[in-house]
Scaffold this active site. Structure first.
Site, PDB file in Angstrom:
ATOM      1  N   PHE A   1       1.607   6.489   5.718  1.00 31.56           N
ATOM      2  CA  PHE A   1       0.726   5.587   6.459  1.00 31.56           C
ATOM      3  C   PHE A   1       0.061   4.629   5.479  1.00 31.56           C
ATOM      4  O   PHE A   1      -0.180   4.956   4.329  1.00 31.56           O
ATOM      5  CB  PHE A   1      -0.352   6.374   7.202  1.00 31.56           C
ATOM      6  CG  PHE A   1       0.180   7.337   8.217  1.00 31.56           C
ATOM      7  CD1 PHE A   1       0.392   6.938   9.523  1.00 31.56           C
ATOM      8  CD2 PHE A   1       0.475   8.645   7.865  1.00 31.56           C
ATOM      9  CE1 PHE A   1       0.892   7.819  10.462  1.00 31.56           C
ATOM     10  CE2 PHE A   1       0.976   9.538   8.800  1.00 31.56           C
ATOM     11  CZ  PHE A   1       1.193   9.125  10.102  1.00 31.56           C
TER      12      PHE A   1
ATOM     13  N   GLY B   1       0.794  -1.224   0.000  1.00 30.14           N
ATOM     14  CA  GLY B   1       0.000   0.000   0.000  1.00 30.14           C
ATOM     15  C   GLY B   1       0.820   1.265   0.000  1.00 30.14           C
ATOM     16  O   GLY B   1       1.931   1.321  -0.549  1.00 30.14           O
ATOM     17  N   CYS B   2       0.281   2.307   0.651  1.00 33.94           N
ATOM     18  CA  CYS B   2       0.799   3.662   0.491  1.00 33.94           C
ATOM     19  C   CYS B   2       2.204   3.861   1.046  1.00 33.94           C
ATOM     20  O   CYS B   2       2.913   4.756   0.599  1.00 33.94           O
ATOM     21  CB  CYS B   2      -0.169   4.653   1.136  1.00 33.94           C
ATOM     22  SG  CYS B   2      -1.791   4.708   0.324  1.00 33.94           S
ATOM     23  N   TYR B   3       2.630   3.052   2.023  1.00 35.29           N
ATOM     24  CA  TYR B   3       3.980   3.260   2.572  1.00 35.29           C
ATOM     25  C   TYR B   3       5.025   2.397   1.869  1.00 35.29           C
ATOM     26  O   TYR B   3       6.179   2.336   2.298  1.00 35.29           O
ATOM     27  CB  TYR B   3       4.026   3.014   4.082  1.00 35.29           C
ATOM     28  CG  TYR B   3       3.484   1.693   4.577  1.00 35.29           C
ATOM     29  CD1 TYR B   3       4.109   0.494   4.270  1.00 35.29           C
ATOM     30  CD2 TYR B   3       2.355   1.652   5.389  1.00 35.29           C
ATOM     31  CE1 TYR B   3       3.619  -0.709   4.740  1.00 35.29           C
ATOM     32  CE2 TYR B   3       1.845   0.449   5.874  1.00 35.29           C
ATOM     33  CZ  TYR B   3       2.489  -0.729   5.547  1.00 35.29           C
ATOM     34  OH  TYR B   3       2.001  -1.926   6.011  1.00 35.29           O
ATOM     35  N   ALA B   4       4.647   1.740   0.773  1.00 31.79           N
ATOM     36  CA  ALA B   4       5.595   0.857   0.090  1.00 31.79           C
ATOM     37  C   ALA B   4       6.785   1.608  -0.484  1.00 31.79           C
ATOM     38  O   ALA B   4       7.863   1.029  -0.644  1.00 31.79           O
ATOM     39  CB  ALA B   4       4.894   0.066  -1.009  1.00 31.79           C
TER      40      ALA B   4
END
Length: 370
Positions: free
Chosen positions: A355, A163-166
Site C-alpha cells: 500500500f 512510495g511503498c508500492y514502488a
C-alpha cells in the site's frame, strides 16, 4: 473508418512464457538509529502525550532501523551534538539531496553485490530502479549502470516518488519487459534513504509516522529462467476518498511524510469488501494462500491485513521479521520479504501486496518455480 481487427492473432506472435524473480539481495547501513530517535521524539511532546507515545513505540514491532547518516565522532546519533540534525532549523533539502546522491548509489551497489553472491548477473539488458526519497540528475539509474560497467545500450527505467508500492511497480515493469523480450535479463533495484527527511515535529502523529522509517536497498534479477518465483498477474486499485492519507510534501527542509492513523482502518475496510478481497487473493480463499509477501508498512497495517483476510497468526511472519529488523524502508521493504520467502519452503500460491500514496494497493500473485 479504422480497419477492423483480425479474427485471430497471427501465428508468428510470441507465446508469453513464465517470468521469474530469480533471486534477491539486500543491504542496510551500519548505523542503528531507532533507540536514539525514540529518545529524541519523546522529549519533543508534552507530558500527557508521552505515555501514549511510549506505548505506541513499544507496540510498533520495530527493534532496529538503519541510517546512512554516520555516528558522530564519539558514537552519537544524527540528532546529537555534531550530528546532521544537531541544530534547528535542520539542514535544507539541498544538503539532504547531496547526501542522497552520495549514499543512495553506494547502498544500491551493496544490495547488488549481495545479489551477485546468489546468482550471476552478467548480461543485463534492462535496469529498473525505484526510489522516492531523493532526486539526482544524471539519475541514480545512470549512476548505478556506470558503476556496474553496464553497456550503454542497457535500457533504463526510473520509478520515482511512488512510495511503498514502488517495488510492485518495478517488478511488474520487469515482468512486462521479459514477456515482450524473452531473452531479457532485468536488474531491479529499490533504494530508499528515509532518514534523510527527519522533521522537527512536536505532535505525536508525525513523530509516530517517522518512527516507522529506515534506510535500505534491495536488488533482484528477473528473467525467464525457471528458478525462484514465477511472477503472476498484477493488480492495482485505488481506495476511494483516501488520497490525503499518505503523502510526501517536498519542503525547503526535506520531504515531509504524512501518514494518517486512519490508514490501517481504511485498508481493513477495503479488504473486507468481497470484490476487492477476491482481486487481492486472485480468486482463491485467503486461507489457501501459503505465501504472503505483504509490505511491512507498520505493525497496525500488517494486523489489518491479517484480520481482514482472516489469516493464520503465522501467515505474515516474514513481513513482521523484516519490520522488526529494519522498520519500513519504503519501496525496498517488500523485496526484503521476498528474500526471506525465497529462502524458505516452496510456495504453491502466493500473494504480494503493498500500500502507498493514493491510498492505493498494488500487488501480484506468485508461486515457486517447478
Amino acid at each position: 473508418m479504422p480497419a477492423s481487427l483480425p479474427a485471430a492473432l497471427p501465428a508468428y506472435l510470441p507465446v508469453h512464457i513464465p517470468v521469474h524473480i530469480n533471486a534477491v539481495g539486500t543491504a542496510v547501513p551500519d548505523h542503528d538509529i531507532h533507540a536514539a530517535f525514540i529518545a529524541w521524539a519523546r522529549n519533543r511532546i508534552d507530558a500527557r502525550s508521552t505515555k501514549v507515545f511510549d506505548r505506541m513505540a513499544s507496540r510498533s514491532g520495530i527493534g532496529h532501523r538503519w541510517s546512512v547518516l554516520p555516528p558522530t565522532a564519539d558514537g552519537g546519533s544524527p540528532i546529537d551534538d555534531a550530528g546532521f540534525y544537531a541544530t534547528e532549523p535542520h539542514p535544507g533539502t539541498a544538503a539532504r539531496m547531496t547526501l542522497y546522491a552520495e549514499h543512495a548509489p553506494d547502498l544500491a551497489i551493496r544490495a547488488i553485490e549481495a545479489l551477485r553472491t546468489k546468482i550471476a548477473i552478467d548480461g543485463i539488458t534492462h535496469l529498473v530502479v525505484a526510489s522516492c526519497t531523493g532526486f539526482v540528475a544524471p539519475g541514480i539509474d545512470q549512476i548505478i549502470a556506470r558503476r556496474l560497467g553496464l553497456a550503454s545500450s542497457v535500457e533504463r527505467l526510473l520509478v520515482g516518488f511512488m512510495g511503498c508500492y514502488a517495488a510492485v511497480v518495478a517488478l511488474r515493469s520487469a515482468r512486462h519487459i521479459v514477456r515482450s523480450e524473452p531473452h531479457a535479463r532485468v536488474l531491479v533495484v529499490t533504494v530508499e534513504l528515509s532518514t534523510l527527511h527527519l522533521q522537527p515535529a512536536t505532535e505525536i502523529e508525525p513523530l509516530l509516522a517517522m518512527l516507522q522509517f529506515g534506510d535500505g536497498a534491495a536488488a533482484a534479477l528477473v528473467t525467464a529462467a525457471p528458478t525462484g518465483f514465477v511472477l503472476g498477474t498484477p493488480f492495482a486499485a485505488a481506495l476511494p476518498e483516501t488520497e490525503t492519507l499518505i503523502r510526501w510534501d517536498v519542503t525547503d527542509a526535506g520531504f515531509a511524510m504524512h501518514l494518517s492513523g486512519e490508514v490501517p482502518g481504511r485498508i481493513a475496510t477495503a479488504l473486507a469488501d468481497t470484490a476487492f478481497r477476491t482481486i487481492v487473493s486472485d480468486g482463491q480463499p485467503p486461507a489457501s494462500i501459503d505465501g504472503w509477501a505483504v509490505h511491512a508498512g507498520g505493525r497496525s497495517i500488517l494486523d489489518a491485513v491479517e484480520h481482514a483476510m482472516q489469516l493464520k497468526p503465522d501467515a505474515l511472519d516474514q513481513s513482521r521479521a523484516v519490520l522488526a529488523e529494519n522498520g519500513n524502508m519504503s519501496s525496498a521493504t517488500l523485496m526484503f520479504v521476498f528474500e526471506r520467502l525465497l529462502a524458505g519452503p516452496p510456495v504453491a500460491h502466493g500473494v504480494a501486496l503493498a500500500f502507498g500514496p493514493g491510498l492505493a494497493a498494488e500487488g501480484f500473485g506468485f508461486r515457486s518455480a517447478p
